[in-house]
Design a protein around this motif. Structure first.
Motif, PDB file in Angstrom:
ATOM      1  N   PHE A  16       0.922  -1.454   0.439  1.00  0.00           N
ATOM      2  CA  PHE A  16      -0.356   0.530  -0.203  1.00  0.00           C
ATOM      3  C   PHE A  16       0.910   0.952  -0.044  1.00  0.00           C
ATOM      4  O   PHE A  16       1.449   1.189   0.611  1.00  0.00           O
ATOM      5  N   VAL A  17       0.674   1.872  -0.363  1.00  0.00           N
ATOM      6  CA  VAL A  17       1.329   3.239  -0.930  1.00  0.00           C
ATOM      7  C   VAL A  17       1.164   4.391  -0.374  1.00  0.00           C
ATOM      8  O   VAL A  17      -0.236   4.849  -1.201  1.00  0.00           O
ATOM      9  N   LYS A  18       0.595   5.404  -0.077  1.00  0.00           N
ATOM     10  CA  LYS A  18      -0.763   6.494  -0.058  1.00  0.00           C
ATOM     11  C   LYS A  18       0.095   8.264  -0.380  1.00  0.00           C
ATOM     12  O   LYS A  18       1.574   7.991  -0.520  1.00  0.00           O
ATOM     13  N   MET A  19      -0.131   8.419  -1.352  1.00  0.00           N
ATOM     14  CA  MET A  19       0.282   9.846  -1.641  1.00  0.00           C
ATOM     15  C   MET A  19      -0.687  11.141  -1.981  1.00  0.00           C
ATOM     16  O   MET A  19      -1.400  10.879  -2.178  1.00  0.00           O
ATOM     17  N   ASP A  20       0.594  11.681  -1.500  1.00  0.00           N
ATOM     18  CA  ASP A  20      -1.043  13.060  -0.834  1.00  0.00           C
ATOM     19  C   ASP A  20       0.623  14.038  -1.017  1.00  0.00           C
ATOM     20  O   ASP A  20       0.631  14.637   0.522  1.00  0.00           O
ATOM     21  N   ILE A  21       1.103  14.817  -2.094  1.00  0.00           N
ATOM     22  CA  ILE A  21       2.327  15.201  -2.390  1.00  0.00           C
ATOM     23  C   ILE A  21       1.926  17.127  -2.451  1.00  0.00           C
ATOM     24  O   ILE A  21       2.739  17.725  -3.562  1.00  0.00           O
ATOM     25  N   GLU A  22       0.740  17.371  -2.390  1.00  0.00           N
ATOM     26  CA  GLU A  22       0.144  18.814  -2.719  1.00  0.00           C
ATOM     27  C   GLU A  22       0.088  19.288  -4.188  1.00  0.00           C
ATOM     28  O   GLU A  22       1.049  20.251  -4.449  1.00  0.00           O
ATOM     29  N   GLY A  23       0.063  18.469  -5.417  1.00  0.00           N
ATOM     30  CA  GLY A  23      -0.093  19.450  -6.164  1.00  0.00           C
ATOM     31  C   GLY A  23       1.513  18.389  -7.120  1.00  0.00           C
ATOM     32  O   GLY A  23       1.825  19.130  -8.463  1.00  0.00           O
ATOM     33  N   GLY A  24       2.074  17.927  -6.208  1.00  0.00           N
ATOM     34  CA  GLY A  24       2.989  17.414  -7.010  1.00  0.00           C
ATOM     35  C   GLY A  24       3.194  16.135  -7.990  1.00  0.00           C
ATOM     36  O   GLY A  24       4.237  15.696  -7.798  1.00  0.00           O
ATOM     37  N   GLU A  25       1.422  15.527  -7.672  1.00  0.00           N
ATOM     38  CA  GLU A  25       1.651  14.569  -8.441  1.00  0.00           C
ATOM     39  C   GLU A  25       1.916  14.414 -10.193  1.00  0.00           C
ATOM     40  O   GLU A  25       2.821  13.621 -10.471  1.00  0.00           O
ATOM     41  N   ARG A  26       2.060  15.980 -10.275  1.00  0.00           N
ATOM     42  CA  ARG A  26       2.552  16.135 -12.253  1.00  0.00           C
ATOM     43  C   ARG A  26       3.811  15.518 -12.355  1.00  0.00           C
ATOM     44  O   ARG A  26       3.667  15.081 -13.478  1.00  0.00           O
ATOM     45  N   TYR A  80      -3.290   4.623  -3.162  1.00  0.00           N
ATOM     46  CA  TYR A  80      -4.074   6.075  -2.414  1.00  0.00           C
ATOM     47  C   TYR A  80      -3.472   6.412  -2.523  1.00  0.00           C
ATOM     48  O   TYR A  80      -2.162   7.420  -2.781  1.00  0.00           O
ATOM     49  N   MET A  81      -4.192   7.306  -3.576  1.00  0.00           N
ATOM     50  CA  MET A  81      -3.616   9.370  -3.537  1.00  0.00           C
ATOM     51  C   MET A  81      -4.482  10.454  -4.279  1.00  0.00           C
ATOM     52  O   MET A  81      -5.915   9.797  -4.516  1.00  0.00           O
ATOM     53  N   GLU A  82      -4.636  11.672  -4.039  1.00  0.00           N
ATOM     54  CA  GLU A  82      -5.034  13.015  -3.919  1.00  0.00           C
ATOM     55  C   GLU A  82      -4.834  13.544  -4.600  1.00  0.00           C
ATOM     56  O   GLU A  82      -3.077  13.641  -4.906  1.00  0.00           O
ATOM     57  N   THR A  83      -5.715  13.930  -5.804  1.00  0.00           N
ATOM     58  CA  THR A  83      -4.756  14.650  -6.468  1.00  0.00           C
ATOM     59  C   THR A  83      -5.162  16.079  -6.310  1.00  0.00           C
ATOM     60  O   THR A  83      -6.399  16.816  -5.356  1.00  0.00           O
ATOM     61  N   HIS A  84      -4.269  17.534  -6.222  1.00  0.00           N
ATOM     62  CA  HIS A  84      -4.060  18.676  -5.672  1.00  0.00           C
ATOM     63  C   HIS A  84      -4.850  19.996  -7.198  1.00  0.00           C
ATOM     64  O   HIS A  84      -3.678  20.323  -7.663  1.00  0.00           O
ATOM     65  N   GLU A  85      -5.889  20.056  -7.895  1.00  0.00           N
ATOM     66  CA  GLU A  85      -6.035  20.438  -9.228  1.00  0.00           C
ATOM     67  C   GLU A  85      -5.384  22.290  -8.879  1.00  0.00           C
ATOM     68  O   GLU A  85      -4.441  23.648  -9.508  1.00  0.00           O
ATOM     69  N   ASP A  86      -6.054  22.660  -7.653  1.00  0.00           N
ATOM     70  CA  ASP A  86      -5.597  24.071  -7.258  1.00  0.00           C
ATOM     71  C   ASP A  86      -4.305  24.507  -7.306  1.00  0.00           C
ATOM     72  O   ASP A  86      -3.875  25.800  -7.109  1.00  0.00           O
ATOM     73  N   MET A  87      -3.558  23.719  -7.017  1.00  0.00           N
ATOM     74  CA  MET A  87      -2.401  23.478  -6.567  1.00  0.00           C
ATOM     75  C   MET A  87      -1.481  23.555  -7.825  1.00  0.00           C
ATOM     76  O   MET A  87      -0.154  23.851  -8.507  1.00  0.00           O
ATOM     77  N   ARG A  88      -1.533  22.584  -8.608  1.00  0.00           N
ATOM     78  CA  ARG A  88      -0.767  22.427 -10.180  1.00  0.00           C
ATOM     79  C   ARG A  88      -1.998  21.480 -11.088  1.00  0.00           C
ATOM     80  O   ARG A  88      -2.308  20.897 -10.852  1.00  0.00           O
ATOM     81  N   LYS A  89      -2.235  22.756 -12.031  1.00  0.00           N
ATOM     82  CA  LYS A  89      -3.111  21.954 -12.974  1.00  0.00           C
ATOM     83  C   LYS A  89      -2.612  21.254 -13.407  1.00  0.00           C
ATOM     84  O   LYS A  89      -1.491  21.113 -14.090  1.00  0.00           O
ATOM     85  N   GLY A  90      -3.399  20.645 -14.041  1.00  0.00           N
ATOM     86  CA  GLY A  90      -2.692  18.971 -14.989  1.00  0.00           C
ATOM     87  C   GLY A  90      -2.029  17.422 -14.181  1.00  0.00           C
ATOM     88  O   GLY A  90      -2.314  17.024 -14.477  1.00  0.00           O
ATOM     89  N   SER A  91      -2.270  18.193 -12.579  1.00  0.00           N
ATOM     90  CA  SER A  91      -2.100  17.074 -11.984  1.00  0.00           C
ATOM     91  C   SER A  91      -3.080  15.684 -12.389  1.00  0.00           C
ATOM     92  O   SER A  91      -2.480  14.783 -12.249  1.00  0.00           O
ATOM     93  N   ARG A  92      -4.350  15.891 -12.008  1.00  0.00           N
ATOM     94  CA  ARG A  92      -5.372  14.638 -11.853  1.00  0.00           C
ATOM     95  C   ARG A  92      -5.074  13.926 -13.728  1.00  0.00           C
ATOM     96  O   ARG A  92      -4.726  12.802 -13.323  1.00  0.00           O
TER      97      ARG A  92
END
Length: 155
Positions: A38-48, A67-79
């Motif tokens: 299991f990997v949890k990824m919550d890197i506040e826009g760094g997903e991109r 488990y991943m959270e994407t943050h479009e408000d921090m970096r467009k296109g991350s999702r």
């Protein structure tokens, strides 16, 4: 290989705070592991940055659940970039909690986790009980309603 990047998330920090970063293969090696369950990824826009074209993604083969959270408000296109990369690596992806600021996903490596088990894990997570895996009341009432297959082509 260790890379240090400034992080200004510490409240009241006057100087940049540096955090050591490791590639996933290097982390697996350091921990003497072959894979992660299991990997949890919550890197506040760094997903991109993690999933962008040309980024090494072979490490995903060693992950069962992500488990991943994407943050479009921090970096467009991350999702969009993250979902496209997961699709290329043949992950089953469920959208769990979309809201204005972040989207939460549970992704399962289809080589390691059958899609039905991925859905069960998603429902169990939403119910917050182990009983969901065994067909408990929460699982019967939700029937996966909170776990929808992710749409890959949205921006």
């Amino acid at each position: 290989m260790v890379r240090e990047r400034p992080s200004n998330e510490r409240a009241g920090a006057k100087q940049p705070v540096y955090v050591a970063g490791f590639s996933v293969p290097a982390l697996l090696h350091r921990l003497c592991l072959r894979s992660f369950d299991f990997v949890k990824m919550d890197i506040e826009g760094g997903e991109r940055s993690v999933f962008d074209d040309g980024a090494p993604l072979e490490w995903l083969d060693s992950v069962s659940y992500l488990y991943m959270e994407t943050h479009e408000d921090m970096r467009k296109g991350s999702r969009r970039v993250a979902l496209a990369a997961l699709r290329r690596r043949k992950f089953t992806v469920f959208s769990v909690q979309p809201n204005r600021y972040e989207h939460v996903y549970l992704a399962c490596n289809s080589e390691r986790v059958p899609a039905q088990n991925c859905m069960r894990a998603c429902v169990a997570w939403q119910c917050g009980r182990q009983e969901a895996l065994e067909g408990g009341a929460c699982a019967r009432s939700r029937r996966g309603a909170a776990c929808q297959p992710a749409v890959y082509n949205h921006t």
